[in-house]
Design an enzyme around this catalytic site. Structure first.
Site, PDB file in Angstrom:
ATOM      1  N   ASP A   1      -3.304 -13.196   5.290  1.00 52.20           N
ATOM      2  CA  ASP A   1      -4.578 -12.695   5.801  1.00 52.20           C
ATOM      3  C   ASP A   1      -5.824 -13.216   5.076  1.00 52.20           C
ATOM      4  O   ASP A   1      -6.937 -12.920   5.518  1.00 52.20           O
ATOM      5  CB  ASP A   1      -4.604 -11.159   5.877  1.00 52.20           C
ATOM      6  CG  ASP A   1      -3.945 -10.477   4.705  1.00 52.20           C
ATOM      7  OD1 ASP A   1      -3.672 -11.148   3.697  1.00 52.20           O
ATOM      8  OD2 ASP A   1      -3.703  -9.253   4.791  1.00 52.20           O
TER       9      ASP A   1
ATOM     10  N   HIS B   1       0.826  -1.214   0.000  1.00 53.38           N
ATOM     11  CA  HIS B   1       0.000   0.000   0.000  1.00 53.38           C
ATOM     12  C   HIS B   1       0.860   1.264   0.000  1.00 53.38           C
ATOM     13  O   HIS B   1       0.321   2.365   0.163  1.00 53.38           O
ATOM     14  CB  HIS B   1      -0.933   0.026   1.210  1.00 53.38           C
ATOM     15  CG  HIS B   1      -1.841  -1.157   1.318  1.00 53.38           C
ATOM     16  ND1 HIS B   1      -2.605  -1.618   0.273  1.00 53.38           N
ATOM     17  CD2 HIS B   1      -2.101  -1.989   2.375  1.00 53.38           C
ATOM     18  CE1 HIS B   1      -3.300  -2.676   0.663  1.00 53.38           C
ATOM     19  NE2 HIS B   1      -3.005  -2.925   1.921  1.00 53.38           N
TER      20      HIS B   1
ATOM     21  N   ASP C   1      -2.069 -11.302  -1.043  1.00 53.78           N
ATOM     22  CA  ASP C   1      -2.613 -10.733   0.186  1.00 53.78           C
ATOM     23  C   ASP C   1      -4.123 -10.561   0.021  1.00 53.78           C
ATOM     24  O   ASP C   1      -4.620 -10.407  -1.099  1.00 53.78           O
ATOM     25  CB  ASP C   1      -1.963  -9.373   0.409  1.00 53.78           C
ATOM     26  CG  ASP C   1      -2.123  -8.826   1.815  1.00 53.78           C
ATOM     27  OD1 ASP C   1      -1.173  -8.978   2.604  1.00 53.78           O
ATOM     28  OD2 ASP C   1      -3.179  -8.227   2.098  1.00 53.78           O
TER      29      ASP C   1
END
Length: 299
Positions: free
Chosen positions: A233, A119, A156
């Protein structure tokens, strides 16, 4: 397999902060205790020079980071309080990915027990990502003519919006993100290929989607190296996930990616990415699983 770590850099976080900074140390200890890695496989990384960060990040953003002048809005977006230790820690994580990439070119695979901070945008950080380590490592390798082309396989649960933004319009880097469609970031940046999955996808549908798209990604990329953002995750226990994968499903995911790379003679860089399970031990087990699969396939 040479593996880099930077968990000795202590970052002060307020009580109750939801980022599991301790997972990096716990993972390193678990890999050693379970015999997945030997002590001599590990190298501690130190902060990379600013000139490497400048290959991706803007001078204004770097000035604000190093001088501690980020605005309240920027800090809120980043998700961390500023400290000199924060900058050192994440600059060391970038160096770990650069080191792992150089090791991968030499050995076929290299790992960083951190990184995957997808990010990170050129002009700001968000979602617990200060810098974009994968993007910086690619630009460092390209600048030294070690590689021409790279592929980023980002699995992810959150879309790799920063990585996608860095490489928009750049045909030398193919970005692939398979993520939760309704999860953060809520404003996605277009990767070269995005696959958004519904909440509760589960192992079978997830692996079917990966099997459908991964060969196309690798064919289109024509890459010299693969950066695997192996966030765990998507795990069912993850507090920020919602894709409902099992530990076995994640290991199968890792096996498919790593086996595909090995079959093509494509060097692989492993970065951790996200993992926020409750209990945290489930995240540690999943990250260990990635390295166990890597050891089986690459020795």
């Amino acid at each position: 397999m040479r593996v880099f770590h930077s968990d000795s850099y202590e970052v002060p976080l307020p009580p109750g902060h939801r980022f599991p900074m301790e997972k990096y140390r716990l993972l390193r200890e678990a890999l050693l205790e379970r015999g997945v890695l030997a002590p001599d496989a590990l190298t501690e990384s130190t902060p990379c020079p600013r000139e490497d960060l400048e290959r991706v990040h803007t001078p204004r953003y770097l000035d604000a980071l190093f001088q501690g002048t980020l605005t309240e809005d920027e800090l809120r977006r980043l998700g961390f309080p500023w400290s000199p230790a924060l900058v050192r820690r994440f600059a060391a994580a970038v160096a770990g990915t650069i080191g792992a990439a150089r090791a991968a070119l030499h050995d076929g695979i290299g790992g960083n027990l951190s990184g995957g901070t997808h990010h990170g945008f050129p002009d700001h950080g968000e979602g617990f990502c200060v810098f974009n380590d994968i993007a910086v490592a690619i630009r460092v390798l390209q600048a030294s003519h070690a590689i021409r082309r790279a592929v980023v396989v980002d699995l992810d649960v959150h879309q790799g919006n920063g990585t996608a933004a860095v490489f928009t319009g750049d045909d030398s880097v193919f970005t692939f993100s398979m993520h939760g469609e309704k999860n953060f970031p809520f404003r996605k940046q277009p990767s070269h290929l995005d696959v958004g999955l519904p909440d509760g996808t589960g192992d079978a549908a997830y692996l079917d989607a990966l099997a459908l798209h991964l060969p196309e990604v690798l064919d289109r990329a024509g890459a010299d190296i693969l950066f695997f953002q192996a966030g765990v995750d998507p795990l069912a226990e993850d507090a920020l996930g919602r894709l409902s994968l099992t530990q076995a499903g994640l290991r199968e995911r890792d096996r498919w990616v790593l086996q595909a790379a090995r079959q093509r003679g494509l060097p692989v860089v492993l970065t951790l990415g996200g993992g926020y399970a409750r209990p945290l031990s489930a995240t540690i087990d999943a990250h260990v699983g990635t390295y166990e699969v890597a050891r089986v396939l690459f020795g």
